[in-house]
Design a protein around this motif. Structure first.
Motif, PDB file in Angstrom:
ATOM      1  N   PRO A  27      47.594  38.775  39.294  1.00 15.45           N
ATOM      2  CA  PRO A  27      46.741  38.175  40.713  1.00 15.45           C
ATOM      3  C   PRO A  27      47.332  36.522  40.912  1.00 15.45           C
ATOM      4  O   PRO A  27      48.362  35.919  40.506  1.00 15.45           O
ATOM      5  N   GLN A  76      38.402  40.964  46.548  1.00 15.03           N
ATOM      6  CA  GLN A  76      37.947  40.457  45.362  1.00 15.03           C
ATOM      7  C   GLN A  76      38.868  40.983  44.964  1.00 15.03           C
ATOM      8  O   GLN A  76      39.573  40.696  43.574  1.00 15.03           O
ATOM      9  N   ARG A  77      39.429  41.832  45.616  1.00 12.01           N
ATOM     10  CA  ARG A  77      40.631  42.741  44.793  1.00 12.01           C
ATOM     11  C   ARG A  77      42.041  42.194  44.570  1.00 12.01           C
ATOM     12  O   ARG A  77      43.014  42.524  43.057  1.00 12.01           O
ATOM     13  N   LEU A  88      42.547  39.193  42.794  1.00  9.81           N
ATOM     14  CA  LEU A  88      42.542  38.730  41.686  1.00  9.81           C
ATOM     15  C   LEU A  88      42.352  40.284  40.673  1.00  9.81           C
ATOM     16  O   LEU A  88      42.336  39.249  39.310  1.00  9.81           O
ATOM     17  N   GLU A  89      42.484  41.452  40.766  1.00  7.37           N
ATOM     18  CA  GLU A  89      42.329  42.135  39.792  1.00  7.37           C
ATOM     19  C   GLU A  89      44.103  43.130  40.210  1.00  7.37           C
ATOM     20  O   GLU A  89      44.190  44.389  39.658  1.00  7.37           O
ATOM     21  N   LYS A  90      44.578  42.322  41.310  1.00 11.73           N
ATOM     22  CA  LYS A  90      45.965  42.957  40.728  1.00 11.73           C
ATOM     23  C   LYS A  90      47.459  42.847  39.928  1.00 11.73           C
ATOM     24  O   LYS A  90      46.813  41.904  38.784  1.00 11.73           O
ATOM     25  N   GLU A  91      48.087  43.518  39.349  1.00 11.98           N
ATOM     26  CA  GLU A  91      48.715  43.339  38.432  1.00 11.98           C
ATOM     27  C   GLU A  91      49.277  41.917  38.821  1.00 11.98           C
ATOM     28  O   GLU A  91      49.762  41.346  37.293  1.00 11.98           O
ATOM     29  N   ARG A  95      43.891  32.187  35.206  1.00 12.65           N
ATOM     30  CA  ARG A  95      44.181  32.398  36.523  1.00 12.65           C
ATOM     31  C   ARG A  95      43.206  32.137  37.441  1.00 12.65           C
ATOM     32  O   ARG A  95      43.590  32.274  38.527  1.00 12.65           O
ATOM     33  N   ARG A 133      28.380  34.536  37.038  1.00 17.13           N
ATOM     34  CA  ARG A 133      29.505  35.758  37.972  1.00 17.13           C
ATOM     35  C   ARG A 133      30.853  33.813  36.825  1.00 17.13           C
ATOM     36  O   ARG A 133      32.065  34.263  36.769  1.00 17.13           O
ATOM     37  N   TYR A 153      34.541  33.611  33.897  1.00 14.90           N
ATOM     38  CA  TYR A 153      36.002  33.542  34.056  1.00 14.90           C
ATOM     39  C   TYR A 153      36.187  32.363  33.486  1.00 14.90           C
ATOM     40  O   TYR A 153      37.558  31.475  33.430  1.00 14.90           O
ATOM     41  N   ASN A 160      39.921  32.477  31.759  1.00 23.73           N
ATOM     42  CA  ASN A 160      40.726  33.323  32.453  1.00 23.73           C
ATOM     43  C   ASN A 160      41.166  32.467  32.873  1.00 23.73           C
ATOM     44  O   ASN A 160      41.078  31.659  33.490  1.00 23.73           O
TER      45      ASN A 160
END
Length: 275
Positions: free
Chosen positions: A152, A144-145, A147-150, A189, A180, A184, A187
């Motif tokens: 995503p 799931q990381r 989705l946390e990228k600069e 994205r 959860r 979103y 969001n």
């Protein structure tokens, strides 16, 4: 004389991580117990990680990086380590997720792994096999990381209403999972649509599938069976599944109506409204 396991750093990403952890610790003149006292972990755990018998966590990596002055090496290695612990047949899929700029997925019976809570993932993974459940859950959540990228990827998910009502892990777990999904809601994205029961026959009756799109490479369709995955870039398959996804999006509820249905199911089936 104390026997020290000799690691081959080329054996696996986990072995390389352990090798580097030990190298930096010894260069700093610290015993495992001393390093543990500094970063608030046991010396025994450090020994297990150094000998590739235990998976490191993000918190452990960050603390060890600071204490040992690695320049963030262990934290940078961690995603590679965790990805290497996925089933061999699924590792390619995790790489596709990491490279994709757009991910479109249709799920029939459960929430996609990129959106699962820890408790929900644990319940899914432990349905048949409870071995190394903590590590396997951590490995799944590590995906799931992306989705946390600069920058995503755009994740568009269509869930069958069955995925909201299939009680995995009990009421509390399901309520947390639906919360959860609702988190979103604003969001742009991460977009979640629900395909309601009332639609009846639809374009996804043959099963779940995921479409990956990339900046330059051809799109890839991924389907899954028991213990195996089937990625393909065959143009006809991609074309067919893309058309199916278009029909599923048209049949599904709007983003707003989908969120309302998720709220309603959460209230009526799993308890009081939380969001």
């Amino acid at each position: 004389m104390v026997h020290i396991n000799v690691l081959d750093p080329s054996a696996s990403p986990l072995d390389y991580y352990g090798y580097e952890l030990r190298r930096y610790r010894e260069a700093g003149g610290l015993t495992q117990k001393q390093l543990g006292a500094i970063i608030s972990y046991t010396g025994s755990l450090i020994g297990q990680i150094e000998t590739a018998r235990k998976l490191p966590t993000a918190d452990f990596s960050e603390r060890a990086d600071i204490a040992l002055g690695t320049g963030g090496l262990l934290s940078r290695l961690l995603p590679l380590v965790l990805r290497s612990q996925l089933p061999a047949w699924f590792q390619q899929v995790a790489e596709l997720e990491a490279r994709a700029i757009e991910i479109y997925t249709f799920q029939t019976n459960m929430v996609h792994g990129l959106l699962q809570t820890q408790d929900y993932a644990r319940a899914v993974l432990g349905a048949v096999d409870t071995s190394k459940l903590d590590d396997r859950t951590a490995v799944r959540l590590a995906r799931q990381r992306i989705l946390e990228k600069e920058n995503p990827p755009v994740l568009w998910t269509i869930l069958s209403e069955a995925a909201l009502r299939q009680e995995i892990g009990g009421d509390t777990v399901m309520r947390g999972q639906l919360e959860r999904l609702l988190s979103y809601e604003n969001n742009p994205r991460v977009n979640i649509q629900v395909l309601p029961y009332e639609v009846g026959s639809h374009a996804g009756l043959t099963g779940s599938f995921t479409l990956f799109r990339f900046a330059t490479d051809p799109a890839i369709i991924y389907t899954e069976g028991y213990g195996m995955g089937h990625p393909t870039a065959n143009p006809e398959t991609v074309k067919d599944c893309s058309l199916r996804y278009d029909h599923l999006q048209a049949a599904a509820l709007s983003l707003r109506d989908s969120a309302e249905l998720i709220r309603r199911v959460m209230e009526e089936r799993y308890g009081e409204q939380q969001l």
